[in-house]
Design an enzyme around this catalytic site. Structure first.
Site, PDB file in Angstrom:
ATOM      1  N   GLY A 130     -41.750  54.669  -4.584  1.00 42.00           N
ATOM      2  CA  GLY A 130     -40.493  54.572  -5.315  1.00 42.00           C
ATOM      3  C   GLY A 130     -40.623  53.575  -6.445  1.00 42.00           C
ATOM      4  CE  LYS A 184     -28.520  46.237  -4.550  1.00 38.55           C
ATOM      5  NZ  LYS A 184     -29.697  46.429  -3.693  1.00 38.55           N
ATOM      6  N   GLY A 186     -34.580  50.591   7.791  1.00 35.98           N
ATOM      7  CA  GLY A 186     -34.386  49.338   7.050  1.00 35.98           C
ATOM      8  C   GLY A 186     -33.237  48.479   7.547  1.00 35.98           C
ATOM      9  CB  THR A 189     -24.359  47.461  -2.728  1.00 35.51           C
ATOM     10  OG1 THR A 189     -25.344  48.422  -2.362  1.00 35.51           O
ATOM     11  CG2 THR A 189     -22.973  48.034  -2.509  1.00 35.51           C
ATOM     12  N   GLY A 213     -34.299  50.833  -8.124  1.00 37.37           N
ATOM     13  CA  GLY A 213     -33.784  49.482  -7.925  1.00 37.37           C
ATOM     14  C   GLY A 213     -34.360  48.796  -6.702  1.00 37.37           C
ATOM     15  CB  ALA A 214     -34.724  49.847  -3.167  1.00 33.09           C
ATOM     16  CE  LYS A 260     -25.086  50.474   9.955  1.00 29.98           C
ATOM     17  NZ  LYS A 260     -24.024  51.070  10.755  1.00 29.98           N
TER      18      LYS A 260
HETATM   19  P1  NDP Z   1     -32.598  54.404  -7.078  1.00 30.15           P
HETATM   20  O1  NDP Z   1     -31.661  55.531  -7.384  1.00 30.15           O
HETATM   21  O2  NDP Z   1     -32.647  53.220  -7.981  1.00 30.15           O
HETATM   22  O3  NDP Z   1     -34.116  54.986  -7.022  1.00 30.15           O
HETATM   23  C1  NDP Z   1     -34.390  56.149  -6.323  1.00 30.15           C
HETATM   24  C2  NDP Z   1     -35.891  56.310  -6.143  1.00 30.15           C
HETATM   25  O4  NDP Z   1     -36.104  57.367  -5.203  1.00 30.15           O
HETATM   26  C3  NDP Z   1     -36.643  56.690  -7.412  1.00 30.15           C
HETATM   27  O5  NDP Z   1     -37.917  56.090  -7.365  1.00 30.15           O
HETATM   28  C4  NDP Z   1     -36.733  58.224  -7.295  1.00 30.15           C
HETATM   29  O6  NDP Z   1     -37.838  58.783  -7.959  1.00 30.15           O
HETATM   30  C5  NDP Z   1     -36.959  58.342  -5.803  1.00 30.15           C
HETATM   31  N1  NDP Z   1     -36.576  59.664  -5.248  1.00 30.15           N
HETATM   32  C6  NDP Z   1     -35.331  60.173  -5.128  1.00 30.15           C
HETATM   33  N2  NDP Z   1     -35.375  61.376  -4.515  1.00 30.15           N
HETATM   34  C7  NDP Z   1     -36.688  61.616  -4.238  1.00 30.15           C
HETATM   35  C8  NDP Z   1     -37.373  62.695  -3.610  1.00 30.15           C
HETATM   36  N3  NDP Z   1     -36.706  63.753  -3.140  1.00 30.15           N
HETATM   37  N4  NDP Z   1     -38.720  62.615  -3.475  1.00 30.15           N
HETATM   38  C9  NDP Z   1     -39.381  61.529  -3.950  1.00 30.15           C
HETATM   39  N5  NDP Z   1     -38.802  60.478  -4.569  1.00 30.15           N
HETATM   40  C10 NDP Z   1     -37.455  60.536  -4.701  1.00 30.15           C
HETATM   41  O7  NDP Z   1     -32.271  53.994  -5.564  1.00 30.15           O
HETATM   42  P2  NDP Z   1     -32.548  52.565  -4.883  1.00 30.15           P
HETATM   43  O8  NDP Z   1     -33.899  52.149  -5.303  1.00 30.15           O
HETATM   44  O9  NDP Z   1     -31.402  51.661  -5.154  1.00 30.15           O
HETATM   45  O10 NDP Z   1     -32.495  52.890  -3.317  1.00 30.15           O
HETATM   46  C11 NDP Z   1     -33.575  53.527  -2.640  1.00 30.15           C
HETATM   47  C12 NDP Z   1     -33.334  53.495  -1.133  1.00 30.15           C
HETATM   48  O11 NDP Z   1     -33.441  52.172  -0.627  1.00 30.15           O
HETATM   49  C13 NDP Z   1     -31.944  53.995  -0.728  1.00 30.15           C
HETATM   50  O12 NDP Z   1     -32.118  54.878   0.361  1.00 30.15           O
HETATM   51  C14 NDP Z   1     -31.213  52.750  -0.287  1.00 30.15           C
HETATM   52  O13 NDP Z   1     -30.264  53.045   0.735  1.00 30.15           O
HETATM   53  C15 NDP Z   1     -32.357  51.903   0.249  1.00 30.15           C
HETATM   54  N6  NDP Z   1     -32.080  50.445   0.251  1.00 30.15           N
HETATM   55  C16 NDP Z   1     -32.079  49.763   1.440  1.00 30.15           C
HETATM   56  C17 NDP Z   1     -31.852  48.396   1.489  1.00 30.15           C
HETATM   57  C18 NDP Z   1     -31.848  47.680   2.800  1.00 30.15           C
HETATM   58  O14 NDP Z   1     -31.423  46.506   2.862  1.00 30.15           O
HETATM   59  N7  NDP Z   1     -32.341  48.282   3.876  1.00 30.15           N
HETATM   60  C19 NDP Z   1     -31.593  47.619   0.253  1.00 30.15           C
HETATM   61  C20 NDP Z   1     -31.640  48.419  -0.946  1.00 30.15           C
HETATM   62  C21 NDP Z   1     -31.858  49.778  -0.934  1.00 30.15           C
HETATM   63  P3  NDP Z   1     -37.720  59.248  -9.514  1.00 30.15           P
HETATM   64  O15 NDP Z   1     -37.955  58.012 -10.315  1.00 30.15           O
HETATM   65  O16 NDP Z   1     -38.777  60.259  -9.663  1.00 30.15           O
HETATM   66  O17 NDP Z   1     -36.333  59.808  -9.707  1.00 30.15           O
END
Ligand code: NDP
Length: 268
Positions: free
Chosen positions: A127, A66, A236, A62, A130-131, A16
């Site tokens: 979590g 990153k 978010g 993104t 990255g976020a 977006k």
């Molecule tokens: P990453 O791939 O870097 O990290 C994913 C995280 O989610 C890890 O901590 C992982 O845990 C956890 N995870 C994934 N699946 C599950 C599950 N089923 N149950 C529990 N934990 C789970 O992703 P990002 O950190 O980059 O992104 C995370 C979210 O944040 C996304 O949905 C993204 O769209 C959103 N976001 C929103 C922004 C905004 O401006 N609103 C900006 C940036 C991100 P594990 O370590 O155990 O694998």
């Protein structure tokens, strides 16, 4: 002359950001263009080189670039270094200045848009990807009392170690079943699998803000929070618009109004 900007990711079609920056440009009268560009998974550095050669002034970055964006920087900001990732690059006379506006975006959405001061609030950050690493240090700087929980506990511990702040707690999902939090932030990508993190219903107090970082639809975490008594439940989208406004400010030194843009995006 129109100054050119872009967002780079893979995939990128869903972004977006072009819509948001066009609305900012209309509102502030800034003469910019902003497009989305999909870089191949091994082609991020080459894409940045091309944009610089073509006179672009900067870009947003993104998933999944990153971390690479920070590595390419000739001048990383403290925020980007703390997040170990950059979402904003500014091309300035031979330099690549890298910043990270995600944390500032989340803080501004919570404090300004929802009117909740973070100081002394019990915040659960769910979590450790990255976020989460982008927002953890800004949450601490805002005075939040931070607990980090992650499905893979070792990653939460590593994030806490990097933050080097003895006040941070990391724990497993089992350890927090009987505690309540003022703010619970879902920074996982669990919603992409239509799942929610393994949180206990008991963690929501009658005044809790449940914040889902994903946007655009009701996720299992949001539904769960609503069903178990969270006072406010949000996605978010506000963070997305606020981090974009922070990037716009980094490039243009003009701060756009975000409320009308958030409202416009909610209509689409
Ligand atoms: P990453 O791939 O870097 O990290 C994913 C995280 O989610 C890890 O901590 C992982 O845990 C956890 N995870 C994934 N699946 C599950 C599950 N089923 N149950 C529990 N934990 C789970 O992703 P990002 O950190 O980059 O992104 C995370 C979210 O944040 C996304 O949905 C993204 O769209 C959103 N976001 C929103 C922004 C905004 O401006 N609103 C900006 C940036 C991100 P594990 O370590 O155990 O694998």
């Amino acid at each position: 002359m129109t100054d050119k900007y872009a967002v780079i990711g893979n995939p990128i079609a869903h972004s977006k950001s072009p819509q948001i920056h066009q609305l900012f440009a209309q509102q502030t009268g800034q003469d910019i263009s902003y497009e989305s560009i999909e870089a191949s998974l091994d082609g991020f550095a080459a894409t940045i080189e091309r944009l610089r050669n073509q006179g672009y002034k900067g870009c947003n970055v993104t998933v999944p670039f990153k971390f690479q964006a920070l590595q390419l920087a000739t001048k990383p900001s403290e925020r980007a270094q703390q997040a170990q990732a950059a979402n904003t690059l500014h091309f300035n006379v031979g330099q690549i200045i890298a910043d990270n506006s995600d944390g500032a975006g989340l803080i501004r959405d919570i404090e300004h848009n929802f009117g909740i001061a973070l100081h002394d609030k019990r915040v659960l950050l769910v979590g450790a990807g990255g976020a989460a690493s982008g927002v953890a240090a800004p949450l601490l700087h805002s005075g939040a009392v931070l607990t980090i929980v992650n499905r893979t506990a070792s990653k939460a511990m590593e994030l806490s170690r990097l933050l080097a702040n003895p006040a941070i707690r990391t724990c497993s999902f089992d350890e927090i079943h009987s505690q309540q939090f003022d703010i619970i932030i879902n920074a996982t990508s669990s919603a992409l699998q239509n799942e929610k993190p393994a949180l206990s219903p008991g963690i929501f107090a009658h005044s809790t803000l449940a914040y889902e970082m994903m946007y655009g639809r009701e996720t299992p975490f949001m539904k769960f929070a609503r069903e178990h008594g969270a006072a406010i439940v949000t996605d978010g989208l506000g963070m997305l618009v606020e981090q974009a406004a922070e990037s716009f400010y980094i490039w243009r030194k003009v701060r756009p109004e975000t409320a009308p843009v958030i409202a416009a995006l909610r209509q689409f």
